[in-house]
Write a protein that holds these residues in place. Structure first.
Motif, PDB file in Angstrom:
ATOM      1  N   ALA A   1       0.802  -1.217   0.000  1.00  0.00           N
ATOM      2  CA  ALA A   1       0.000   0.000   0.000  1.00  0.00           C
ATOM      3  C   ALA A   1       0.839   1.273   0.000  1.00  0.00           C
ATOM      4  O   ALA A   1       0.309   2.355  -0.210  1.00  0.00           O
ATOM      5  N   GLY A   2       2.132   1.176   0.204  1.00  0.00           N
ATOM      6  CA  GLY A   2       2.998   2.354   0.198  1.00  0.00           C
ATOM      7  C   GLY A   2       4.452   1.967   0.287  1.00  0.00           C
ATOM      8  O   GLY A   2       4.792   0.853   0.680  1.00  0.00           O
ATOM      9  N   LEU A   3       5.316   2.897  -0.099  1.00  0.00           N
ATOM     10  CA  LEU A   3       6.763   2.633  -0.041  1.00  0.00           C
ATOM     11  C   LEU A   3       7.247   2.453   1.390  1.00  0.00           C
ATOM     12  O   LEU A   3       8.274   1.816   1.625  1.00  0.00           O
ATOM     13  N   ASP A   4       6.533   2.997   2.337  1.00  0.00           N
ATOM     14  CA  ASP A   4       6.910   2.861   3.745  1.00  0.00           C
ATOM     15  C   ASP A   4       6.402   1.556   4.354  1.00  0.00           C
ATOM     16  O   ASP A   4       6.604   1.300   5.530  1.00  0.00           O
ATOM     17  N   ARG A   5       5.751   0.705   3.543  1.00  0.00           N
ATOM     18  CA  ARG A   5       5.171  -0.543   4.061  1.00  0.00           C
ATOM     19  C   ARG A   5       5.704  -1.771   3.322  1.00  0.00           C
ATOM     20  O   ARG A   5       5.001  -2.766   3.167  1.00  0.00           O
ATOM     21  N   LEU A   6       6.939  -1.715   2.847  1.00  0.00           N
ATOM     22  CA  LEU A   6       7.484  -2.795   2.026  1.00  0.00           C
ATOM     23  C   LEU A   6       7.815  -4.065   2.803  1.00  0.00           C
ATOM     24  O   LEU A   6       8.144  -5.082   2.210  1.00  0.00           O
ATOM     25  N   THR A   7       7.713  -4.039   4.094  1.00  0.00           N
ATOM     26  CA  THR A   7       7.922  -5.258   4.879  1.00  0.00           C
ATOM     27  C   THR A   7       6.601  -5.960   5.186  1.00  0.00           C
ATOM     28  O   THR A   7       6.589  -7.041   5.755  1.00  0.00           O
ATOM     29  N   ASP A   8       5.498  -5.325   4.797  1.00  0.00           N
ATOM     30  CA  ASP A   8       4.172  -5.846   5.136  1.00  0.00           C
ATOM     31  C   ASP A   8       3.249  -5.769   3.922  1.00  0.00           C
ATOM     32  O   ASP A   8       2.538  -4.786   3.738  1.00  0.00           O
ATOM     33  N   PRO A   9       3.232  -6.816   3.061  1.00  0.00           N
ATOM     34  CA  PRO A   9       2.358  -6.763   1.885  1.00  0.00           C
ATOM     35  C   PRO A   9       0.880  -6.716   2.280  1.00  0.00           C
ATOM     36  O   PRO A   9       0.474  -7.310   3.275  1.00  0.00           O
ATOM     37  N   SER A  10       0.103  -5.990   1.482  1.00  0.00           N
ATOM     38  CA  SER A  10      -1.325  -5.846   1.740  1.00  0.00           C
ATOM     39  C   SER A  10      -2.170  -6.843   0.960  1.00  0.00           C
ATOM     40  O   SER A  10      -3.235  -7.250   1.425  1.00  0.00           O
ATOM     41  N   TRP A  11      -1.711  -7.209  -0.268  1.00  0.00           N
ATOM     42  CA  TRP A  11      -2.461  -8.120  -1.121  1.00  0.00           C
ATOM     43  C   TRP A  11      -1.504  -9.071  -1.833  1.00  0.00           C
ATOM     44  O   TRP A  11      -0.326  -8.785  -1.981  1.00  0.00           O
ATOM     45  N   ARG A  12      -2.068 -10.156  -2.302  1.00  0.00           N
ATOM     46  CA  ARG A  12      -1.342 -11.108  -3.140  1.00  0.00           C
ATOM     47  C   ARG A  12      -2.220 -11.434  -4.331  1.00  0.00           C
ATOM     48  O   ARG A  12      -3.390 -11.767  -4.161  1.00  0.00           O
ATOM     49  N   LEU A  13      -1.654 -11.310  -5.522  1.00  0.00           N
ATOM     50  CA  LEU A  13      -2.341 -11.736  -6.736  1.00  0.00           C
ATOM     51  C   LEU A  13      -1.815 -13.111  -7.108  1.00  0.00           C
ATOM     52  O   LEU A  13      -0.620 -13.369  -7.008  1.00  0.00           O
ATOM     53  N   CYS A  14      -2.712 -13.990  -7.532  1.00  0.00           N
ATOM     54  CA  CYS A  14      -2.302 -15.315  -7.975  1.00  0.00           C
ATOM     55  C   CYS A  14      -3.336 -15.850  -8.965  1.00  0.00           C
ATOM     56  O   CYS A  14      -4.421 -15.295  -9.112  1.00  0.00           O
ATOM     57  N   VAL A  15      -2.980 -16.924  -9.620  1.00  0.00           N
ATOM     58  CA  VAL A  15      -3.884 -17.566 -10.570  1.00  0.00           C
ATOM     59  C   VAL A  15      -4.767 -18.533  -9.793  1.00  0.00           C
ATOM     60  O   VAL A  15      -4.279 -19.378  -9.046  1.00  0.00           O
ATOM     61  N   GLY A  16      -6.066 -18.400  -9.983  1.00  0.00           N
ATOM     62  CA  GLY A  16      -7.017 -19.263  -9.293  1.00  0.00           C
ATOM     63  C   GLY A  16      -7.136 -20.627  -9.948  1.00  0.00           C
ATOM     64  O   GLY A  16      -6.557 -20.874 -11.013  1.00  0.00           O
ATOM     65  N   PRO A  17      -7.901 -21.521  -9.355  1.00  0.00           N
ATOM     66  CA  PRO A  17      -8.011 -22.896  -9.848  1.00  0.00           C
ATOM     67  C   PRO A  17      -8.650 -23.021 -11.233  1.00  0.00           C
ATOM     68  O   PRO A  17      -8.437 -23.997 -11.925  1.00  0.00           O
ATOM     69  N   ARG A  18      -9.420 -22.010 -11.646  1.00  0.00           N
ATOM     70  CA  ARG A  18     -10.053 -22.056 -12.971  1.00  0.00           C
ATOM     71  C   ARG A  18      -9.419 -21.063 -13.943  1.00  0.00           C
ATOM     72  O   ARG A  18      -9.994 -20.747 -14.971  1.00  0.00           O
ATOM     73  N   GLY A  19      -8.216 -20.557 -13.607  1.00  0.00           N
ATOM     74  CA  GLY A  19      -7.488 -19.684 -14.515  1.00  0.00           C
ATOM     75  C   GLY A  19      -7.744 -18.202 -14.352  1.00  0.00           C
ATOM     76  O   GLY A  19      -7.143 -17.392 -15.054  1.00  0.00           O
ATOM     77  N   GLY A  20      -8.608 -17.822 -13.429  1.00  0.00           N
ATOM     78  CA  GLY A  20      -8.841 -16.407 -13.165  1.00  0.00           C
ATOM     79  C   GLY A  20      -7.788 -15.846 -12.229  1.00  0.00           C
ATOM     80  O   GLY A  20      -6.976 -16.587 -11.677  1.00  0.00           O
ATOM     81  N   ILE A  21      -7.785 -14.549 -12.049  1.00  0.00           N
ATOM     82  CA  ILE A  21      -6.822 -13.905 -11.155  1.00  0.00           C
ATOM     83  C   ILE A  21      -7.496 -13.628  -9.817  1.00  0.00           C
ATOM     84  O   ILE A  21      -8.537 -12.990  -9.750  1.00  0.00           O
ATOM     85  N   ARG A  22      -6.875 -14.125  -8.759  1.00  0.00           N
ATOM     86  CA  ARG A  22      -7.389 -13.941  -7.396  1.00  0.00           C
ATOM     87  C   ARG A  22      -6.639 -12.802  -6.725  1.00  0.00           C
ATOM     88  O   ARG A  22      -5.431 -12.683  -6.866  1.00  0.00           O
ATOM     89  N   ILE A  23      -7.375 -11.987  -5.987  1.00  0.00           N
ATOM     90  CA  ILE A  23      -6.784 -10.946  -5.142  1.00  0.00           C
ATOM     91  C   ILE A  23      -7.035 -11.361  -3.704  1.00  0.00           C
ATOM     92  O   ILE A  23      -8.179 -11.415  -3.258  1.00  0.00           O
ATOM     93  N   GLU A  24      -5.962 -11.682  -3.005  1.00  0.00           N
ATOM     94  CA  GLU A  24      -6.076 -12.132  -1.615  1.00  0.00           C
ATOM     95  C   GLU A  24      -5.598 -11.017  -0.693  1.00  0.00           C
ATOM     96  O   GLU A  24      -4.508 -10.467  -0.892  1.00  0.00           O
ATOM     97  N   ARG A  25      -6.377 -10.679   0.277  1.00  0.00           N
ATOM     98  CA  ARG A  25      -5.977  -9.688   1.292  1.00  0.00           C
ATOM     99  C   ARG A  25      -5.085 -10.405   2.292  1.00  0.00           C
ATOM    100  O   ARG A  25      -5.428 -11.482   2.781  1.00  0.00           O
ATOM    101  N   LEU A  26      -3.968  -9.802   2.618  1.00  0.00           N
ATOM    102  CA  LEU A  26      -3.032 -10.413   3.584  1.00  0.00           C
ATOM    103  C   LEU A  26      -3.088  -9.722   4.925  1.00  0.00           C
ATOM    104  O   LEU A  26      -3.566  -8.665   5.077  1.00  0.00           O
TER     105      LEU A  26
END
Length: 98
Positions: free
Chosen positions: A73-98
């Motif tokens: 969410a910001g350059l000052d938060r690079l040790t703590d990711p806010s989201w993860r994008l990945c490929v879902g089981p059916r080929g779509g893109i998932r946005i996961e909140r961390l």
């Protein structure tokens, strides 16, 4: 909201380093870039807007379903990711909140 990301292209690519940090104008723009690298990288160039070096436009032909992107969410938060994008089981893109 501007977000920053580190892209993991999958097993055919090396892990990202700090100099690989990218900037995106929004979470939606990051998702769109991620999808393009995954689905169209073999024939369509993707733009990498790096923070610490010049931007490039390259093909990403070997991206696998194991690719992911950590978003911050910001350059000052690079040790703590806010989201993860990945490929879902059916080929779509998932946005996961961390």
């Amino acid at each position: 909201m501007i977000v920053y990301g580190l892209w993991f292209g999958g097993s055919c690519y090396r892990d990202p380093e700090n100099r690989d940090l990218e900037v995106f104008p929004s979470l939606v723009a990051a998702r769109t870039a991620f999808l393009a690298r995954y689905q169209y990288g073999i024939w369509q160039r993707s733009r990498f807007a790096f923070v610490h070096r010049m931007p490039v436009q390259v093909l990403t032909p070997c991206v696998g379903a194991d690719c992911s992107m950590l978003l911050y969410a910001g350059l000052d938060r690079l040790t703590d990711p806010s989201w993860r994008l990945c490929v879902g089981p059916r080929g779509g893109i998932r946005i996961e909140r961390l």
